[in-house]
Write a protein that holds these residues in place. Sequence first.
Motif, PDB file in Angstrom:
ATOM      1  N   PHE A 195      40.753  45.054  44.055  1.00  0.00           N
ATOM      2  CA  PHE A 195      40.245  46.365  43.668  1.00  0.00           C
ATOM      3  C   PHE A 195      41.346  47.381  43.380  1.00  0.00           C
ATOM      4  O   PHE A 195      41.060  48.495  42.980  1.00  0.00           O
ATOM      5  CB  PHE A 195      39.313  46.919  44.751  1.00  0.00           C
ATOM      6  CG  PHE A 195      38.001  46.191  44.834  1.00  0.00           C
ATOM      7  CD1 PHE A 195      36.945  46.537  44.007  1.00  0.00           C
ATOM      8  CD2 PHE A 195      37.828  45.152  45.736  1.00  0.00           C
ATOM      9  CE1 PHE A 195      35.737  45.865  44.080  1.00  0.00           C
ATOM     10  CE2 PHE A 195      36.625  44.468  45.810  1.00  0.00           C
ATOM     11  CZ  PHE A 195      35.578  44.825  44.982  1.00  0.00           C
ATOM     12  N   ARG A 209      34.123  40.591  41.610  1.00  0.00           N
ATOM     13  CA  ARG A 209      35.546  40.748  41.931  1.00  0.00           C
ATOM     14  C   ARG A 209      35.982  39.642  42.887  1.00  0.00           C
ATOM     15  O   ARG A 209      37.029  39.051  42.703  1.00  0.00           O
ATOM     16  CB  ARG A 209      35.821  42.109  42.589  1.00  0.00           C
ATOM     17  CG  ARG A 209      35.548  43.311  41.722  1.00  0.00           C
ATOM     18  CD  ARG A 209      36.697  43.621  40.765  1.00  0.00           C
ATOM     19  NE  ARG A 209      36.463  44.874  40.078  1.00  0.00           N
ATOM     20  CZ  ARG A 209      37.139  45.989  40.319  1.00  0.00           C
ATOM     21  NH1 ARG A 209      38.105  46.011  41.205  1.00  0.00           N
ATOM     22  NH2 ARG A 209      36.863  47.079  39.654  1.00  0.00           N
ATOM     23  N   VAL A 264      36.633  52.298  48.892  1.00  0.00           N
ATOM     24  CA  VAL A 264      35.595  51.277  49.039  1.00  0.00           C
ATOM     25  C   VAL A 264      34.678  51.366  47.823  1.00  0.00           C
ATOM     26  O   VAL A 264      34.261  52.458  47.440  1.00  0.00           O
ATOM     27  CB  VAL A 264      34.779  51.522  50.332  1.00  0.00           C
ATOM     28  CG1 VAL A 264      33.581  50.603  50.401  1.00  0.00           C
ATOM     29  CG2 VAL A 264      35.664  51.356  51.550  1.00  0.00           C
ATOM     30  N   LEU A 320      30.858  41.649  45.175  1.00  0.00           N
ATOM     31  CA  LEU A 320      31.122  40.553  46.105  1.00  0.00           C
ATOM     32  C   LEU A 320      29.986  39.540  46.117  1.00  0.00           C
ATOM     33  O   LEU A 320      28.846  39.872  45.797  1.00  0.00           O
ATOM     34  CB  LEU A 320      31.290  41.113  47.527  1.00  0.00           C
ATOM     35  CG  LEU A 320      32.257  42.291  47.695  1.00  0.00           C
ATOM     36  CD1 LEU A 320      32.170  42.849  49.111  1.00  0.00           C
ATOM     37  CD2 LEU A 320      33.675  41.877  47.348  1.00  0.00           C
ATOM     38  N   ARG A 364      41.502  42.623  49.375  1.00  0.00           N
ATOM     39  CA  ARG A 364      40.768  43.760  48.800  1.00  0.00           C
ATOM     40  C   ARG A 364      41.687  44.577  47.893  1.00  0.00           C
ATOM     41  O   ARG A 364      41.312  44.956  46.782  1.00  0.00           O
ATOM     42  CB  ARG A 364      40.176  44.659  49.882  1.00  0.00           C
ATOM     43  CG  ARG A 364      39.245  45.713  49.250  1.00  0.00           C
ATOM     44  CD  ARG A 364      39.090  46.948  50.091  1.00  0.00           C
ATOM     45  NE  ARG A 364      40.354  47.601  50.368  1.00  0.00           N
ATOM     46  CZ  ARG A 364      41.023  48.369  49.513  1.00  0.00           C
ATOM     47  NH1 ARG A 364      40.570  48.585  48.295  1.00  0.00           N
ATOM     48  NH2 ARG A 364      42.157  48.932  49.860  1.00  0.00           N
ATOM     49  N   PHE A 394      35.997  46.467  52.176  1.00  0.00           N
ATOM     50  CA  PHE A 394      35.124  45.929  51.129  1.00  0.00           C
ATOM     51  C   PHE A 394      33.761  46.608  51.085  1.00  0.00           C
ATOM     52  O   PHE A 394      33.143  46.693  50.030  1.00  0.00           O
ATOM     53  CB  PHE A 394      34.898  44.422  51.335  1.00  0.00           C
ATOM     54  CG  PHE A 394      36.020  43.553  50.853  1.00  0.00           C
ATOM     55  CD1 PHE A 394      36.218  43.329  49.496  1.00  0.00           C
ATOM     56  CD2 PHE A 394      36.868  42.927  51.754  1.00  0.00           C
ATOM     57  CE1 PHE A 394      37.239  42.510  49.040  1.00  0.00           C
ATOM     58  CE2 PHE A 394      37.890  42.103  51.307  1.00  0.00           C
ATOM     59  CZ  PHE A 394      38.079  41.896  49.948  1.00  0.00           C
ATOM     60  N   THR A 395      33.250  47.035  52.249  1.00  0.00           N
ATOM     61  CA  THR A 395      31.928  47.659  52.323  1.00  0.00           C
ATOM     62  C   THR A 395      32.042  48.995  53.054  1.00  0.00           C
ATOM     63  O   THR A 395      32.894  49.148  53.931  1.00  0.00           O
ATOM     64  CB  THR A 395      30.907  46.751  53.054  1.00  0.00           C
ATOM     65  OG1 THR A 395      31.380  46.471  54.379  1.00  0.00           O
ATOM     66  CG2 THR A 395      30.685  45.452  52.299  1.00  0.00           C
ATOM     67  N   TYR A 404      42.268  40.215  55.074  1.00  0.00           N
ATOM     68  CA  TYR A 404      41.176  40.458  54.126  1.00  0.00           C
ATOM     69  C   TYR A 404      41.479  41.731  53.323  1.00  0.00           C
ATOM     70  O   TYR A 404      41.141  41.823  52.144  1.00  0.00           O
ATOM     71  CB  TYR A 404      39.839  40.584  54.854  1.00  0.00           C
ATOM     72  CG  TYR A 404      39.189  39.274  55.248  1.00  0.00           C
ATOM     73  CD1 TYR A 404      37.906  38.961  54.808  1.00  0.00           C
ATOM     74  CD2 TYR A 404      39.825  38.349  56.056  1.00  0.00           C
ATOM     75  CE1 TYR A 404      37.286  37.770  55.163  1.00  0.00           C
ATOM     76  CE2 TYR A 404      39.217  37.151  56.421  1.00  0.00           C
ATOM     77  CZ  TYR A 404      37.943  36.866  55.973  1.00  0.00           C
ATOM     78  OH  TYR A 404      37.334  35.689  56.328  1.00  0.00           O
ATOM     79  N   GLY A 405      42.125  42.705  53.966  1.00  0.00           N
ATOM     80  CA  GLY A 405      42.506  43.945  53.285  1.00  0.00           C
ATOM     81  C   GLY A 405      43.535  43.708  52.188  1.00  0.00           C
ATOM     82  O   GLY A 405      43.517  44.397  51.147  1.00  0.00           O
ATOM     83  N   TYR A 423      28.574  45.552  45.280  1.00  0.00           N
ATOM     84  CA  TYR A 423      29.952  45.897  45.641  1.00  0.00           C
ATOM     85  C   TYR A 423      30.957  44.971  44.962  1.00  0.00           C
ATOM     86  O   TYR A 423      32.135  44.973  45.293  1.00  0.00           O
ATOM     87  CB  TYR A 423      30.144  45.836  47.162  1.00  0.00           C
ATOM     88  CG  TYR A 423      29.278  46.809  47.915  1.00  0.00           C
ATOM     89  CD1 TYR A 423      29.417  48.180  47.735  1.00  0.00           C
ATOM     90  CD2 TYR A 423      28.313  46.353  48.803  1.00  0.00           C
ATOM     91  CE1 TYR A 423      28.606  49.072  48.406  1.00  0.00           C
ATOM     92  CE2 TYR A 423      27.491  47.244  49.484  1.00  0.00           C
ATOM     93  CZ  TYR A 423      27.649  48.599  49.286  1.00  0.00           C
ATOM     94  OH  TYR A 423      26.848  49.478  49.954  1.00  0.00           O
ATOM     95  N   LEU A 471      34.715  42.391  56.888  1.00  0.00           N
ATOM     96  CA  LEU A 471      34.505  42.872  55.522  1.00  0.00           C
ATOM     97  C   LEU A 471      34.569  44.397  55.482  1.00  0.00           C
ATOM     98  O   LEU A 471      35.207  44.980  54.602  1.00  0.00           O
ATOM     99  CB  LEU A 471      33.135  42.385  55.034  1.00  0.00           C
ATOM    100  CG  LEU A 471      33.011  41.964  53.592  1.00  0.00           C
ATOM    101  CD1 LEU A 471      33.974  40.867  53.231  1.00  0.00           C
ATOM    102  CD2 LEU A 471      31.584  41.526  53.311  1.00  0.00           C
TER     103      LEU A 471
END
Length: 195
Positions: free
Chosen positions: A179, A25, A185, A78, A175, A60-61, A171-172, A76, A55
């Motif tokens: 996704f 992704r 997550v 990534l 994400r 993401f995690t 970063y969100g 995941y 992350l």
Amino acid sequence: MGYSPEELQAARDRLVPDVTASGLRVLFCGINPGLMTAVTGHHFARPGNRFWPVLHAAGFTPRVLKPAEQGELPAYGLGITNVVARATAKADELTAAEYREGGRLLAEKVARLRPQWLAVAGVTAYRVAFGDKHAAIGPQQRTLGSTRIWALPNPSGLNAHWTLAAMADEYGRLRAAAFGDGEPVPHQMHGAEGS
């Protein structure tokens, strides 16, 4: 995990293997490995680097991974690579020619791996590597084949004008794009196995 200055200097110019798989992704892309990364073989390993906490904070995690757990990322969806493969103490030791060549090699890697998103953690590195001097943080107009590009703030602790919270927000946004907004997550995705 203390390393002597001699051990760190001996890691100069060392190459650090990517963490990749086909069809990810998001393929995160650092500027180049630092000396701590080169010594340990783990990306974003320098204490104070905020990549791993960001992350997690961005969703993401499911928890903050340690650099030594980088091998879990493909599960995941990534991965991690770098614009320039050569390890240095500071990114300012790299030349514009190295960035441009790194951009060319990165485009080849992306064509082979075909991630949905290439996320370059450092807008200045993105600008030089891809000759886009007006690029700003966020999604870019340019694509590499079907792969979209997102320029992210550099997670280095030296990038003090980006707080951890502001970085996690940016970063969100990536994400959510990668996704879907409502998706939790990701948990051990299927289909992200290596080629």
